[in-house]
Design an enzyme around this catalytic site. Sequence first.
Site, PDB file in Angstrom:
ATOM      1  N   LYS A 180       7.990   8.155 -13.053  1.00  0.00           N
ATOM      2  CA  LYS A 180       7.810   9.125 -12.125  1.00  0.00           C
ATOM      3  C   LYS A 180       7.795   8.587 -10.619  1.00  0.00           C
ATOM      4  O   LYS A 180       8.353   9.123  -9.750  1.00  0.00           O
ATOM      5  CB  LYS A 180       6.271   9.709 -12.330  1.00  0.00           C
ATOM      6  CG  LYS A 180       5.806  10.789 -11.272  1.00  0.00           C
ATOM      7  CD  LYS A 180       4.497  11.566 -11.511  1.00  0.00           C
ATOM      8  CE  LYS A 180       3.322  10.653 -11.180  1.00  0.00           C
ATOM      9  NZ  LYS A 180       3.017  10.669  -9.726  1.00  0.00           N
ATOM     10  N   CYS A 199      -6.817  15.784  -1.689  1.00  0.00           N
ATOM     11  CA  CYS A 199      -6.615  15.227  -3.131  1.00  0.00           C
ATOM     12  C   CYS A 199      -7.796  14.906  -3.721  1.00  0.00           C
ATOM     13  O   CYS A 199      -8.684  14.183  -3.228  1.00  0.00           O
ATOM     14  CB  CYS A 199      -5.633  13.992  -2.908  1.00  0.00           C
ATOM     15  SG  CYS A 199      -5.215  13.338  -4.467  1.00  0.00           S
ATOM     16  N   ARG A 242      -6.692  10.494   1.497  1.00  0.00           N
ATOM     17  CA  ARG A 242      -5.128  10.110   1.485  1.00  0.00           C
ATOM     18  C   ARG A 242      -4.741  10.338   2.778  1.00  0.00           C
ATOM     19  O   ARG A 242      -3.629  11.431   2.732  1.00  0.00           O
ATOM     20  CB  ARG A 242      -4.591  10.649   0.188  1.00  0.00           C
ATOM     21  CG  ARG A 242      -5.111  10.111  -1.045  1.00  0.00           C
ATOM     22  CD  ARG A 242      -4.431  10.578  -2.320  1.00  0.00           C
ATOM     23  NE  ARG A 242      -3.114   9.817  -2.382  1.00  0.00           N
ATOM     24  CZ  ARG A 242      -2.254  10.208  -3.657  1.00  0.00           C
ATOM     25  NH1 ARG A 242      -2.707  11.158  -4.426  1.00  0.00           N
ATOM     26  NH2 ARG A 242      -1.159   9.297  -3.684  1.00  0.00           N
TER      27      ARG A 242
HETATM   28  C1  EPZ Z   1       1.542   5.763  -4.562  1.00  0.00           C
HETATM   29  O1  EPZ Z   1       0.598   6.829  -3.804  1.00  0.00           O
HETATM   30  C2  EPZ Z   1       1.290   6.306  -6.027  1.00  0.00           C
HETATM   31  N1  EPZ Z   1       1.974   7.672  -5.876  1.00  0.00           N
HETATM   32  C3  EPZ Z   1      -0.023   6.590  -6.648  1.00  0.00           C
HETATM   33  O2  EPZ Z   1       0.268   7.118  -7.910  1.00  0.00           O
HETATM   34  C4  EPZ Z   1      -0.685   5.072  -6.737  1.00  0.00           C
HETATM   35  O3  EPZ Z   1      -1.836   5.331  -7.221  1.00  0.00           O
HETATM   36  C5  EPZ Z   1      -0.456   4.705  -5.271  1.00  0.00           C
HETATM   37  O4  EPZ Z   1       0.649   4.530  -4.710  1.00  0.00           O
HETATM   38  C6  EPZ Z   1      -1.065   3.011  -5.037  1.00  0.00           C
HETATM   39  O5  EPZ Z   1      -0.400   2.175  -6.036  1.00  0.00           O
HETATM   40  C7  EPZ Z   1       3.521   7.881  -6.010  1.00  0.00           C
HETATM   41  O6  EPZ Z   1       4.144   6.884  -6.011  1.00  0.00           O
HETATM   42  C8  EPZ Z   1       3.999   9.350  -5.800  1.00  0.00           C
HETATM   43  P1  EPZ Z   1      -0.485   4.332  -0.949  1.00  0.00           P
HETATM   44  P2  EPZ Z   1       0.662   6.397  -2.199  1.00  0.00           P
HETATM   45  O7  EPZ Z   1       0.250   5.021   0.256  1.00  0.00           O
HETATM   46  O8  EPZ Z   1       1.999   5.971  -1.841  1.00  0.00           O
HETATM   47  C9  EPZ Z   1      -4.367   4.669   2.216  1.00  0.00           C
HETATM   48  C10 EPZ Z   1      -0.225   8.528  -9.668  1.00  0.00           C
HETATM   49  O9  EPZ Z   1      -1.370   8.674 -10.564  1.00  0.00           O
HETATM   50  N2  EPZ Z   1      -3.238   5.283   3.384  1.00  0.00           N
HETATM   51  O10 EPZ Z   1      -0.204   2.884  -1.278  1.00  0.00           O
HETATM   52  O11 EPZ Z   1       0.279   7.811  -1.726  1.00  0.00           O
HETATM   53  C11 EPZ Z   1      -4.642   5.406   0.775  1.00  0.00           C
HETATM   54  O12 EPZ Z   1      -5.525   6.781   1.408  1.00  0.00           O
HETATM   55  C12 EPZ Z   1      -0.593   8.157  -8.254  1.00  0.00           C
HETATM   56  O13 EPZ Z   1       0.805   8.563 -10.172  1.00  0.00           O
HETATM   57  C13 EPZ Z   1      -3.808   5.396   4.419  1.00  0.00           C
HETATM   58  O14 EPZ Z   1      -4.797   5.172   4.820  1.00  0.00           O
HETATM   59  O15 EPZ Z   1      -0.493   5.394  -1.940  1.00  0.00           O
HETATM   60  C14 EPZ Z   1      -5.069   4.579  -0.051  1.00  0.00           C
HETATM   61  O16 EPZ Z   1      -6.306   4.494  -0.162  1.00  0.00           O
HETATM   62  C15 EPZ Z   1      -1.699   8.586  -7.902  1.00  0.00           C
HETATM   63  N3  EPZ Z   1      -2.707   6.149   5.276  1.00  0.00           N
HETATM   64  C16 EPZ Z   1      -4.315   3.512   0.069  1.00  0.00           C
HETATM   65  O17 EPZ Z   1      -3.866   3.498   1.456  1.00  0.00           O
HETATM   66  C17 EPZ Z   1      -1.515   6.263   5.038  1.00  0.00           C
HETATM   67  O18 EPZ Z   1      -0.866   6.660   5.956  1.00  0.00           O
HETATM   68  C18 EPZ Z   1      -3.022   2.949  -0.802  1.00  0.00           C
HETATM   69  O19 EPZ Z   1      -2.059   4.305  -0.487  1.00  0.00           O
HETATM   70  C19 EPZ Z   1      -1.221   5.937   3.901  1.00  0.00           C
HETATM   71  C20 EPZ Z   1      -2.079   5.586   2.839  1.00  0.00           C
END
Ligand code: EPZ
Length: 429
Positions: free
Chosen positions: A22, A126, A131
Amino acid sequence: MDRIRIVGGRPLNGTIPISGAKNATLPLMIASLLTEQTLILDNVPRLADVVQLQRILGNHGVDVMMSGKRSGDDEYKGQTMHLSAARIVDTTAPYELVSKMRASFWVIAPLVARMGEARVSMPGGCAIGTRPVDLLIMALERLGAAIEIDGGYVVARARNGLRGGEIAFPKVTVSGTHVAVMAAALAAGTTVIENAAREPEVVDVAECLNKMGARISGAGSPRIVVEGVAKLSGARHSVVPDRIETGTYAMAVAMTGGELVLDGARPELLQAALDVLGRADVEVAPTNRGLRVARNGAGIRSVEVTTEPFPGFPTDLQAQLMALMSCARGTSRITETIFENRFMHVQELVRLGARIHLDGETATIEGVERLKGAPVMATDLRASVSLVIAALAAEGETMVNRVYHLDRGFERLEDKLARCGATIERVSS
Ligand code: EPZ
């Protein structure tokens, strides 16, 4: 609203075909906005999130065509999707669509890179954490986009196109890396991304973009370099297998006992999780078809795990591991470092008889002999499947409510488990 009824206590034995990922399919579909030509994706999973993204891309003018079944195709074969963004007719992604699926916010990158403008609704809250998208916006600003927040929308403009630059992420972000790589692919000049996410899905997207004529190097390492090009072409790419689905079924058979072959799995994509299963006395071995996972007789040993960005233990397997540890010998500790509110499954597992104590970002799990079935509530995608795993080993009947969460990310979960001996069925009400 559909529910899933499970009667636990039966070991799992057999073969489960692993679907396309996905979390690779979504950014790959979004990458189709970067070219006028057709992008063909093979091994696309049948998921609610994929259907929702088709709608969102359609709103921008993308034609999406699915190939029909071919003789000899088995029923679990991934779909082939043809995406053509010959003309982008709308650069706005409305709240009604984006609010249903966060990842759709990422369309901002190809839209501003190709069209010089994008107006995309902020994704909103969320269940698993705040996020924010501040790092995605930072990346686009580093590539020369002018950003404005207007009425809940992020408005990005780059009338003269984007230009290469330095992007240093203060923390690892998968979405930030996807957005930076996609935007930089069409930016004038060179972009260097530091502290980039190394997830296999980031590598898969970079491989596909390079087939489309992009010049990306270093994907999979913390430092990615992108030489911008003027135009990208069409290509054909097969989606990487889903490492989270793989890890989920591995934890399911560890929970119930038995032996599974996970067909098409790529063990190297989830080595950290497989190492944890090994430490928990679960048999894990690569095979020429994928992965064999078994637990016969031996109990489950408790472990200590902290979630981390790849190649560390994935946060998307944290809930499933907690379900497994609820029946381990002794005390386990699981620390969640990626999302600040990803313990919604704890109280539901406690309803099944688990002993879990939360202290900030750490859960302490006292293993119990056996869980007992009960009605439970799904809250998010991965939390809901941890309840399914727990129910498969629990005594008696469990009814999992709000299973629409599951359909977002697991293809034909009940079928795949039932064919391996589970007593599981979907109940429509
Ligand atoms: C991706 O989410 C995945 N989603 C998530 O899977 C997964 O848990 C996550 O990566 C971590 O591996 C998809 O690929 C669609 P991040 P993403 O940006 O990209 C913070 C599932 O169950 N952050 O790596 O949104 C954020 O809040 C989903 O399939 C900021 O602070 O995750 C988090 O604490 C759930 N500012 C951390 O970084 C930003 O601008 C990591 O988020 C972006 C992120």
